[in-house]
Design a protein around this motif. Structure first.
Motif, PDB file in Angstrom:
ATOM      1  N   LYS A  97     -11.370   2.157  -2.524  1.00 13.10           N
ATOM      2  CA  LYS A  97     -10.626   3.405  -2.707  1.00 13.10           C
ATOM      3  C   LYS A  97     -11.579   4.582  -2.549  1.00 13.10           C
ATOM      4  O   LYS A  97     -12.783   4.452  -2.722  1.00 13.10           O
ATOM      5  N   VAL A 128      -6.666   2.113   5.606  1.00 14.02           N
ATOM      6  CA  VAL A 128      -7.036   1.406   4.385  1.00 14.02           C
ATOM      7  C   VAL A 128      -8.394   0.750   4.623  1.00 14.02           C
ATOM      8  O   VAL A 128      -8.677   0.276   5.724  1.00 14.02           O
ATOM      9  N   ILE A 145     -14.573   2.528  -5.958  1.00  9.15           N
ATOM     10  CA  ILE A 145     -14.054   3.839  -5.555  1.00  9.15           C
ATOM     11  C   ILE A 145     -15.249   4.751  -5.307  1.00  9.15           C
ATOM     12  O   ILE A 145     -16.220   4.730  -6.057  1.00  9.15           O
ATOM     13  N   ASP A 198      -3.493  10.324  -3.849  1.00 10.20           N
ATOM     14  CA  ASP A 198      -3.551   8.919  -3.463  1.00 10.20           C
ATOM     15  C   ASP A 198      -4.973   8.533  -3.088  1.00 10.20           C
ATOM     16  O   ASP A 198      -5.506   9.006  -2.096  1.00 10.20           O
ATOM     17  N   HIS A 199      -5.594   7.666  -3.876  1.00 10.43           N
ATOM     18  CA  HIS A 199      -6.960   7.216  -3.603  1.00 10.43           C
ATOM     19  C   HIS A 199      -6.999   5.903  -2.827  1.00 10.43           C
ATOM     20  O   HIS A 199      -8.059   5.419  -2.493  1.00 10.43           O
ATOM     21  N   THR A 200      -5.823   5.312  -2.577  1.00  9.07           N
ATOM     22  CA  THR A 200      -5.785   3.978  -1.983  1.00  9.07           C
ATOM     23  C   THR A 200      -5.915   3.964  -0.464  1.00  9.07           C
ATOM     24  O   THR A 200      -6.229   2.936   0.112  1.00  9.07           O
ATOM     25  N   LYS A 201      -5.684   5.108   0.158  1.00  7.90           N
ATOM     26  CA  LYS A 201      -5.721   5.141   1.625  1.00  7.90           C
ATOM     27  C   LYS A 201      -6.002   6.566   2.113  1.00  7.90           C
ATOM     28  O   LYS A 201      -5.857   7.528   1.380  1.00  7.90           O
ATOM     29  N   PHE A 228       0.812  -1.217   0.000  1.00  7.56           N
ATOM     30  CA  PHE A 228       0.000   0.000   0.000  1.00  7.56           C
ATOM     31  C   PHE A 228       0.843   1.264   0.000  1.00  7.56           C
ATOM     32  O   PHE A 228       0.302   2.358   0.080  1.00  7.56           O
ATOM     33  N   ASP A 287     -11.863   8.846  -3.508  1.00  7.40           N
ATOM     34  CA  ASP A 287     -11.354  10.067  -4.127  1.00  7.40           C
ATOM     35  C   ASP A 287     -11.630  11.225  -3.178  1.00  7.40           C
ATOM     36  O   ASP A 287     -12.764  11.659  -3.026  1.00  7.40           O
ATOM     37  N   HIS A 303     -10.267  -4.238  -1.909  1.00 10.57           N
ATOM     38  CA  HIS A 303      -9.722  -2.960  -1.468  1.00 10.57           C
ATOM     39  C   HIS A 303     -10.617  -1.839  -1.980  1.00 10.57           C
ATOM     40  O   HIS A 303     -10.854  -1.722  -3.176  1.00 10.57           O
TER      41      HIS A 303
END
Length: 152
Positions: free
Chosen positions: A94, A85, A132, A101-104, A76, A96, A92
């Protein structure tokens, strides 16, 4: 205090099982260090909100310094603590939030209701099949960080 209320994970096997076995709920994983003051602030918010989100979310603290957890830290790209996260049915999720960074989620939430709103938005999006979702918080309540990219 919050460590007593929330599950703490330091083994990869336990984290894998948690991700795989948490069904029809958002799994919130806070990667951080128990000695970091910002992590402690976030842990307080998570602990206070965990009961209110318990019908649609589970919250766990992940010791980012644990040797076995380094696989997830690298995957990550967690370089700033705390980083949160989100998963839903082992996928996972995501978000916005207007950051690169949209992952966390990097940093702490300003208040308990901000955390609840984010988790609820992720849950509603996941129930609609989205991977997302848009952040429900106004831009002034989203932490901003300057991302540094190595070897560019």
């Amino acid at each position: 205090m919050s460590e007593l209320l929330l599950t703490t994970v330091s083994k990869k096997r336990d984290l894998d099982r948690m991700i795989r076995d948490t069904l029809d709920k958002v799994l919130v994983l806070r990667f951080g260090r128990p000695s970091d003051p910002v992590c402690l602030q976030l842990d307080q918010i998570l602990a206070r909100a965990s009961r209110e989100v318990s019908k649609f979310a589970s919250v766990a603290l992940v010791d980012a310094d644990a040797e076995e957890i380094q696989v997830y830290v690298k995957y990550f790209d967690i370089t700033l603590f705390p980083s949160t996260v989100f998963f839903f049915n082992a996928h996972h999720m995501k978000m916005d939030s207007g950051t690169a960074d949209h992952t966390k989620w990097v940093g702490s939430f300003q208040r308990k209701q901000d955390f609840i709103d984010v988790v609820e938005a992720i849950y509603r999006g996941a129930m609609k099949g989205k991977m997302i979702v848009n952040c429900p918080l106004p831009p002034e309540r989203i932490p901003k960080f300057q991302l540094l990219f190595k070897d560019l």
